[in-house]
Design a protein around this motif. Structure first.
Motif, mmCIF file in Angstrom:
data_model
loop_
_atom_site.group_PDB
_atom_site.id
_atom_site.type_symbol
_atom_site.label_atom_id
_atom_site.label_comp_id
_atom_site.label_asym_id
_atom_site.label_seq_id
_atom_site.Cartn_x
_atom_site.Cartn_y
_atom_site.Cartn_z
ATOM 1 N N ARG A 165 0.813 -1.208 0.000
ATOM 2 C CA ARG A 165 0.000 0.000 0.000
ATOM 3 C C ARG A 165 0.855 1.271 0.000
ATOM 4 O O ARG A 165 0.492 2.273 -0.630
ATOM 5 N N ARG A 166 1.962 1.254 0.696
ATOM 6 C CA ARG A 166 2.797 2.458 0.762
ATOM 7 C C ARG A 166 3.470 2.771 -0.570
ATOM 8 O O ARG A 166 3.414 3.923 -1.026
ATOM 9 N N PRO A 167 4.134 1.798 -1.226
ATOM 10 C CA PRO A 167 4.686 2.098 -2.556
ATOM 11 C C PRO A 167 3.621 2.530 -3.564
ATOM 12 O O PRO A 167 3.851 3.423 -4.369
ATOM 13 N N LEU A 168 2.444 1.881 -3.497
ATOM 14 C CA LEU A 168 1.386 2.266 -4.426
ATOM 15 C C LEU A 168 0.879 3.666 -4.126
ATOM 16 O O LEU A 168 0.500 4.413 -5.033
ATOM 17 N N GLY A 169 0.864 4.041 -2.840
ATOM 18 C CA GLY A 169 0.418 5.382 -2.481
ATOM 19 C C GLY A 169 1.318 6.466 -3.034
ATOM 20 O O GLY A 169 0.863 7.596 -3.279
ATOM 21 N N MET A 170 2.590 6.148 -3.270
ATOM 22 C CA MET A 170 3.505 7.132 -3.838
ATOM 23 C C MET A 170 3.130 7.482 -5.274
ATOM 24 O O MET A 170 3.322 8.610 -5.720
ATOM 25 N N ALA A 171 2.593 6.497 -6.007
ATOM 26 C CA ALA A 171 2.222 6.727 -7.406
ATOM 27 C C ALA A 171 0.781 7.184 -7.557
ATOM 28 O O ALA A 171 0.390 7.621 -8.640
ATOM 29 N N ALA A 184 -4.394 11.688 -11.175
ATOM 30 C CA ALA A 184 -4.451 12.949 -11.917
ATOM 31 C C ALA A 184 -4.355 12.741 -13.422
ATOM 32 O O ALA A 184 -4.479 13.698 -14.188
ATOM 33 N N GLY A 185 -4.129 11.499 -13.837
ATOM 34 C CA GLY A 185 -4.062 11.204 -15.262
ATOM 35 C C GLY A 185 -2.727 11.528 -15.894
ATOM 36 O O GLY A 185 -2.642 11.658 -17.124
ATOM 37 N N HIS A 186 -1.663 11.643 -15.112
ATOM 38 C CA HIS A 186 -0.343 11.963 -15.641
ATOM 39 C C HIS A 186 0.380 10.689 -16.059
ATOM 40 O O HIS A 186 0.401 9.708 -15.313
ATOM 41 N N TRP A 187 0.962 10.710 -17.234
ATOM 42 C CA TRP A 187 1.740 9.556 -17.695
ATOM 43 C C TRP A 187 3.020 9.425 -16.887
ATOM 44 O O TRP A 187 3.340 8.364 -16.377
ATOM 45 N N HIS A 188 3.754 10.551 -16.757
ATOM 46 C CA HIS A 188 4.998 10.528 -16.005
ATOM 47 C C HIS A 188 4.702 10.369 -14.515
ATOM 48 O O HIS A 188 3.854 11.062 -13.962
ATOM 49 N N GLY A 189 5.379 9.439 -13.895
ATOM 50 C CA GLY A 189 5.148 9.164 -12.491
ATOM 51 C C GLY A 189 4.095 8.100 -12.248
ATOM 52 O O GLY A 189 3.885 7.690 -11.109
ATOM 53 N N CYS A 190 3.441 7.678 -13.308
ATOM 54 C CA CYS A 190 2.425 6.626 -13.170
ATOM 55 C C CYS A 190 2.761 5.454 -14.071
ATOM 56 O O CYS A 190 3.228 4.412 -13.614
ATOM 57 N N TYR A 191 2.551 5.613 -15.371
ATOM 58 C CA TYR A 191 2.745 4.501 -16.295
ATOM 59 C C TYR A 191 4.207 4.234 -16.620
ATOM 60 O O TYR A 191 4.510 3.217 -17.256
ATOM 61 N N ASP A 192 5.092 5.137 -16.221
ATOM 62 C CA ASP A 192 6.514 4.886 -16.435
ATOM 63 C C ASP A 192 7.208 4.451 -15.144
ATOM 64 O O ASP A 192 8.431 4.495 -15.045
ATOM 65 N N THR A 193 6.435 4.017 -14.156
ATOM 66 C CA THR A 193 6.988 3.494 -12.913
ATOM 67 C C THR A 193 6.331 2.159 -12.589
ATOM 68 O O THR A 193 5.172 1.924 -12.952
ATOM 69 N N GLU A 194 7.052 1.306 -11.904
ATOM 70 C CA GLU A 194 6.504 0.003 -11.545
ATOM 71 C C GLU A 194 5.338 0.145 -10.570
ATOM 72 O O GLU A 194 4.328 -0.548 -10.690
ATOM 73 N N ASN A 195 5.483 1.050 -9.599
ATOM 74 C CA ASN A 195 4.399 1.260 -8.638
ATOM 75 C C ASN A 195 3.124 1.726 -9.328
ATOM 76 O O ASN A 195 2.017 1.287 -8.998
ATOM 77 N N GLY A 196 3.272 2.628 -10.290
ATOM 78 C CA GLY A 196 2.104 3.136 -10.998
ATOM 79 C C GLY A 196 1.424 2.069 -11.829
ATOM 80 O O GLY A 196 0.189 1.991 -11.863
ATOM 81 N N VAL A 197 2.208 1.224 -12.487
ATOM 82 C CA VAL A 197 1.629 0.157 -13.313
ATOM 83 C C VAL A 197 0.872 -0.838 -12.440
ATOM 84 O O VAL A 197 -0.232 -1.273 -12.779
ATOM 85 N N VAL A 231 4.775 -7.321 -18.546
ATOM 86 C CA VAL A 231 5.710 -7.163 -19.666
ATOM 87 C C VAL A 231 6.040 -5.684 -19.882
ATOM 88 O O VAL A 231 7.176 -5.318 -20.185
ATOM 89 N N TRP A 232 5.035 -4.816 -19.705
ATOM 90 C CA TRP A 232 5.264 -3.377 -19.828
ATOM 91 C C TRP A 232 6.328 -2.912 -18.828
ATOM 92 O O TRP A 232 7.176 -2.077 -19.151
ATOM 93 N N MET A 233 6.289 -3.468 -17.608
ATOM 94 C CA MET A 233 7.286 -3.084 -16.606
ATOM 95 C C MET A 233 8.689 -3.516 -17.010
ATOM 96 O O MET A 233 9.667 -2.824 -16.713
ATOM 97 N N THR A 234 8.809 -4.655 -17.694
ATOM 98 C CA THR A 234 10.129 -5.094 -18.133
ATOM 99 C C THR A 234 10.672 -4.229 -19.260
ATOM 100 O O THR A 234 11.871 -4.274 -19.546
#
Length: 234
Positions: A35-41, A47-60, A108-111
């Motif tokens: 929960r804590r790592p996910l809370g960071m993302a 907010a719908g931001h690509w950076h910080g969400c879909y380009d991080t493992e926590n966000g994915v 696979v996206w995370m890899t």
């Protein structure tokens, strides 16, 4: 004499509900642990931001968990459509199709996330078996086991041609090789390692064994079908 079914044997529906409930409990437990790592993302993702969400493992991982209800609705819609058409094994096929895609693509996206030297550092290859296992560590090995786990679980449930351990192993190894080749060709600042292929394929096989009782079976060829009569020679 008519045999009476044992009352201790639970019906299929009860077993299905129990398995679904167990899956929900496991997912809830995992969500609580991370929960804590996910809370960071969460701020960037919500907010719908690509950076910080879909380009991080926590966000994915966070977006994958949030999308589970939608995936369940898609599986239900596919099953309803199949049942309306009179198709057999509607639920098994629908859940397998959605699970195979939804459980594999995010991992696979995370890899494929680029490293700091992506596009600058040339591709690196490690072809010595078992050399990189030491540097992976328990977390790395566990993550590599999970990458193709959903594919190993659901592919033999959906396709009878894949319903065997050697074929799941070949599917996992082939898919992992494609991932490693993509990392090398795209110069993502990642090491394309033969150990990744070995661990990914092993994870697919181990996960496939979990779903073995639900593997798809080839349609039996009935010996009672009428044979075509020989054409008389003229």
């Amino acid at each position: 004499m008519k045999q009476i079914a044992s009352p201790s044997a639970p019906p299929r529906r009860t077993r299905g509900i129990a398995i679904a409930g167990l899956a929900v409990v496991v997912l809830a437990g995992l969500a609580y642990v991370v929960r804590r790592p996910l809370g960071m993302a969460a701020p960037s993702c919500l907010a719908g931001h690509w950076h910080g969400c879909y380009d991080t493992e926590n966000g994915v991982v966070l977006m994958t968990l949030l999308g589970l209800p939608l995936a369940a609705l898609v599986a239900g819609a596919l099953a309803y459509r199949r049942r309306a058409a009179g198709a057999a094994s509607a639920w098994r096929k629908s859940v397998a199709e959605v699970g195979m895609v939804y459980g594999t693509v995010p991992l696979v996206w995370m890899t494929m996330q680029p490293g700091p030297g992506a596009g600058v550092v040339p591709g690196r290859v490690s072809l010595v078996p078992l050399r990189d296992l030491v540097t992976m560590g328990p977390l790395g090995i566990g993550g590599n086991l999970l990458i193709l786990a959903a594919l190993g679980v659901f592919a033999p449930m959906r396709f009878a041609a894949l319903a065997s351990v050697p074929r799941i192993l070949a599917l996992g190894a082939g898919s992992s090789i494609l991932i490693e080749l993509a990392q090398y060709v795209l110069r993502l600042d990642r090491v394309s390692s033969v150990d990744d292929v070995l661990v990914n394929a092993t994870g697919a096989v181990l996960a496939g064994l979990v779903s073995r009782r639900w593997w798809s079976a080839a349609a039996p060829v009935s010996s009672d079908r009428p044979r075509p009569e020989p054409v008389a020679a003229r």
